[in-house]
Design a protein around this motif. Structure first.
Motif, PDB file in Angstrom:
ATOM      1  N   ARG A   3       0.839  -1.203   0.000  1.00  0.00           N
ATOM      2  CA  ARG A   3       0.000   0.000   0.000  1.00  0.00           C
ATOM      3  C   ARG A   3       0.868   1.244   0.000  1.00  0.00           C
ATOM      4  NH1 ARG A   3      -5.624  -0.530   3.194  1.00  0.00           N
ATOM      5  NH2 ARG A   3      -6.217  -2.416   2.129  1.00  0.00           N
ATOM      6  N   LEU A   4       0.483   2.186  -0.844  1.00  0.00           N
ATOM      7  CA  LEU A   4       1.104   3.497  -0.896  1.00  0.00           C
ATOM      8  C   LEU A   4       0.087   4.499  -0.373  1.00  0.00           C
ATOM      9  CD1 LEU A   4       3.199   5.646  -1.799  1.00  0.00           C
ATOM     10  CD2 LEU A   4       2.157   5.507  -4.094  1.00  0.00           C
ATOM     11  N   TYR A   5       0.428   5.172   0.704  1.00  0.00           N
ATOM     12  CA  TYR A   5      -0.428   6.193   1.291  1.00  0.00           C
ATOM     13  C   TYR A   5       0.109   7.559   0.881  1.00  0.00           C
ATOM     14  CZ  TYR A   5      -2.077   2.485   4.421  1.00  0.00           C
ATOM     15  OH  TYR A   5      -2.606   1.327   4.932  1.00  0.00           O
ATOM     16  N   LEU A   6      -0.689   8.299   0.117  1.00  0.00           N
ATOM     17  CA  LEU A   6      -0.338   9.666  -0.271  1.00  0.00           C
ATOM     18  C   LEU A   6      -1.200  10.600   0.567  1.00  0.00           C
ATOM     19  CD1 LEU A   6      -0.251   9.292  -4.168  1.00  0.00           C
ATOM     20  CD2 LEU A   6       1.671   9.211  -2.572  1.00  0.00           C
ATOM     21  N   ILE A   7      -0.562  11.406   1.392  1.00  0.00           N
ATOM     22  CA  ILE A   7      -1.263  12.288   2.321  1.00  0.00           C
ATOM     23  C   ILE A   7      -0.901  13.732   1.987  1.00  0.00           C
ATOM     24  CG2 ILE A   7      -1.721  12.829   4.751  1.00  0.00           C
ATOM     25  CD1 ILE A   7      -2.222   9.846   4.086  1.00  0.00           C
ATOM     26  N   GLY A   8      -1.900  14.496   1.532  1.00  0.00           N
ATOM     27  CA  GLY A   8      -1.696  15.902   1.225  1.00  0.00           C
ATOM     28  C   GLY A   8      -2.370  16.781   2.257  1.00  0.00           C
ATOM     29  N   VAL A  78       2.545  18.911   0.733  1.00  0.00           N
ATOM     30  CA  VAL A  78       1.437  19.861   0.618  1.00  0.00           C
ATOM     31  C   VAL A  78       0.438  19.413  -0.464  1.00  0.00           C
ATOM     32  CG1 VAL A  78       0.819  22.245   0.075  1.00  0.00           C
ATOM     33  CG2 VAL A  78       2.719  21.783   1.606  1.00  0.00           C
ATOM     34  N   LEU A  79       0.897  19.048  -1.648  1.00  0.00           N
ATOM     35  CA  LEU A  79       0.038  18.477  -2.707  1.00  0.00           C
ATOM     36  C   LEU A  79      -1.272  19.260  -2.884  1.00  0.00           C
ATOM     37  CD1 LEU A  79       0.517  14.694  -1.773  1.00  0.00           C
ATOM     38  CD2 LEU A  79       1.562  15.892  -3.710  1.00  0.00           C
ATOM     39  N   ARG A  81      -2.358  20.992  -5.588  1.00  0.00           N
ATOM     40  CA  ARG A  81      -2.924  21.096  -6.940  1.00  0.00           C
ATOM     41  C   ARG A  81      -3.036  19.708  -7.559  1.00  0.00           C
ATOM     42  NH1 ARG A  81       1.422  24.685  -8.282  1.00  0.00           N
ATOM     43  NH2 ARG A  81       1.601  23.446 -10.140  1.00  0.00           N
ATOM     44  N   ARG A  82      -4.121  19.505  -8.297  1.00  0.00           N
ATOM     45  CA  ARG A  82      -4.368  18.209  -8.940  1.00  0.00           C
ATOM     46  C   ARG A  82      -3.200  17.801  -9.834  1.00  0.00           C
ATOM     47  NH1 ARG A  82      -9.339  15.454 -10.416  1.00  0.00           N
ATOM     48  NH2 ARG A  82     -10.406  17.211  -9.489  1.00  0.00           N
ATOM     49  N   GLU A  83      -2.609  18.745 -10.560  1.00  0.00           N
ATOM     50  CA  GLU A  83      -1.516  18.389 -11.472  1.00  0.00           C
ATOM     51  C   GLU A  83      -0.284  17.868 -10.722  1.00  0.00           C
ATOM     52  OE1 GLU A  83      -1.745  22.980 -11.400  1.00  0.00           O
ATOM     53  OE2 GLU A  83      -3.176  21.348 -11.575  1.00  0.00           O
ATOM     54  N   ILE A  84      -0.101  18.269  -9.479  1.00  0.00           N
ATOM     55  CA  ILE A  84       1.013  17.733  -8.696  1.00  0.00           C
ATOM     56  C   ILE A  84       0.749  16.259  -8.384  1.00  0.00           C
ATOM     57  CG2 ILE A  84       2.329  17.892  -6.550  1.00  0.00           C
ATOM     58  CD1 ILE A  84       1.638  20.920  -6.526  1.00  0.00           C
ATOM     59  N   TRP A  85      -0.476  15.944  -7.938  1.00  0.00           N
ATOM     60  CA  TRP A  85      -0.846  14.543  -7.676  1.00  0.00           C
ATOM     61  C   TRP A  85      -0.653  13.713  -8.947  1.00  0.00           C
ATOM     62  CZ3 TRP A  85      -3.022  12.422  -3.100  1.00  0.00           C
ATOM     63  CH2 TRP A  85      -3.329  13.338  -2.087  1.00  0.00           C
ATOM     64  N   GLU A  86      -1.187  14.217 -10.075  1.00  0.00           N
ATOM     65  CA  GLU A  86      -1.122  13.471 -11.338  1.00  0.00           C
ATOM     66  C   GLU A  86       0.315  13.293 -11.809  1.00  0.00           C
ATOM     67  OE1 GLU A  86      -3.744  15.788 -13.812  1.00  0.00           O
ATOM     68  OE2 GLU A  86      -5.544  14.908 -12.894  1.00  0.00           O
ATOM     69  N   ASN A  87       1.107  14.353 -11.733  1.00  0.00           N
ATOM     70  CA  ASN A  87       2.506  14.283 -12.148  1.00  0.00           C
ATOM     71  C   ASN A  87       3.247  13.253 -11.307  1.00  0.00           C
ATOM     72  OD1 ASN A  87       5.271  14.732 -12.656  1.00  0.00           O
ATOM     73  ND2 ASN A  87       4.972  16.916 -12.967  1.00  0.00           N
ATOM     74  N   LEU A  88       3.060  13.313  -9.998  1.00  0.00           N
ATOM     75  CA  LEU A  88       3.737  12.367  -9.126  1.00  0.00           C
ATOM     76  C   LEU A  88       3.296  10.933  -9.412  1.00  0.00           C
ATOM     77  CD1 LEU A  88       5.633  11.778  -6.791  1.00  0.00           C
ATOM     78  CD2 LEU A  88       3.723  12.225  -5.232  1.00  0.00           C
ATOM     79  N   LEU A  89       1.997  10.710  -9.482  1.00  0.00           N
ATOM     80  CA  LEU A  89       1.500   9.349  -9.730  1.00  0.00           C
ATOM     81  C   LEU A  89       1.961   8.808 -11.077  1.00  0.00           C
ATOM     82  CD1 LEU A  89      -2.024   9.583  -8.139  1.00  0.00           C
ATOM     83  CD2 LEU A  89      -0.238   7.919  -7.550  1.00  0.00           C
ATOM     84  N   LYS A 101      -5.273   7.698  -1.281  1.00  0.00           N
ATOM     85  CA  LYS A 101      -5.071   9.141  -1.418  1.00  0.00           C
ATOM     86  C   LYS A 101      -5.992   9.882  -0.449  1.00  0.00           C
ATOM     87  CE  LYS A 101      -5.855   8.721  -5.889  1.00  0.00           C
ATOM     88  NZ  LYS A 101      -6.087   9.102  -7.298  1.00  0.00           N
ATOM     89  N   THR A 102      -5.383  10.713   0.396  1.00  0.00           N
ATOM     90  CA  THR A 102      -6.139  11.468   1.387  1.00  0.00           C
ATOM     91  C   THR A 102      -5.562  12.871   1.483  1.00  0.00           C
ATOM     92  OG1 THR A 102      -6.452   9.450   2.692  1.00  0.00           O
ATOM     93  CG2 THR A 102      -6.906  11.531   3.797  1.00  0.00           C
ATOM     94  N   ALA A 103      -6.443  13.859   1.564  1.00  0.00           N
ATOM     95  CA  ALA A 103      -6.027  15.237   1.839  1.00  0.00           C
ATOM     96  C   ALA A 103      -6.576  15.624   3.199  1.00  0.00           C
ATOM     97  CB  ALA A 103      -6.542  16.184   0.764  1.00  0.00           C
TER      98      ALA A 103
END
Length: 166
Positions: A3-8, A78-79, A81-89, A101-103
């Motif tokens: 599992r990869l947890y992305l927390i913004g 911080v994440l 902006r949507r484009e940051i999430w998309e670019n990273l993923l 994915k959780t903010a």
């Protein structure tokens, strides 16, 4: 399954504290705070440094994802902006991996109180408050799960993230 947890979330909302709690609760876990990939003095925000930090983060996260020693990879940043999430993923090899994915958000009043304590303690610079408050309303448009931490401790935030992850 890994599992990869992305927390913004904006500065001061509790991302790092929640990830530290998650790391203690999840066996075979590893944690990366995006700020560690961009810890410079003075901080210079340019197109070159923004590209560099995303490359640094993707490189480290991919190494963690490939490493059989870890079942849980925790990442916060911080994440905003949507484009940051998309670019990273788009840079990550998430095959065979569940991505959570959780903010994190909180009320402006709670965020102000938290950041003012950090500034008074010398943990943050005064400009963090203005930037963080400006970022706060952006998280609703990201299309990720939102978790309001206004009335939550870091342990409760970690529990809520785990509950939502299944």
């Amino acid at each position: 399954m890994k599992r990869l947890y992305l927390i913004g979330g904006p500065m001061g909302v509790g991302k790092t504290a929640a990830c530290r709690c998650l790391q203690k609760r999840l066996e075979r876990s590893v944690f990366l705070d995006g700020d560690w990939c961009w810890d410079a003095h003075p901080l210079q925000v340019t197109e070159e440094t923004k590209a560099m930090v995303l490359d640094n983060i993707a490189h480290v996260l991919n190494n963690f994802l490939r490493c059989s020693a870890y079942d849980h990879v925790l990442f916060c940043w911080v994440l905003h902006r949507r484009e940051i999430w998309e670019n990273l993923l788009s840079r990550l090899d998430t095959g065979g991996c569940t991505v959570v994915k959780t903010a994190l958000t909180c009320s402006p009043e709670a965020l102000t109180a938290r950041l003012e304590r950090d500034v008074a303690a010398g943990l943050r610079t005064p400009d963090a408050l203005e930037r963080s408050l400006a970022y706060l309303p952006l998280y609703g448009a990201l299309g990720v799960r939102l978790l309001d931490t206004t009335a939550l401790t870091s342990e409760e935030t970690a529990s809520a993230i785990l509950e939502a992850a299944g």
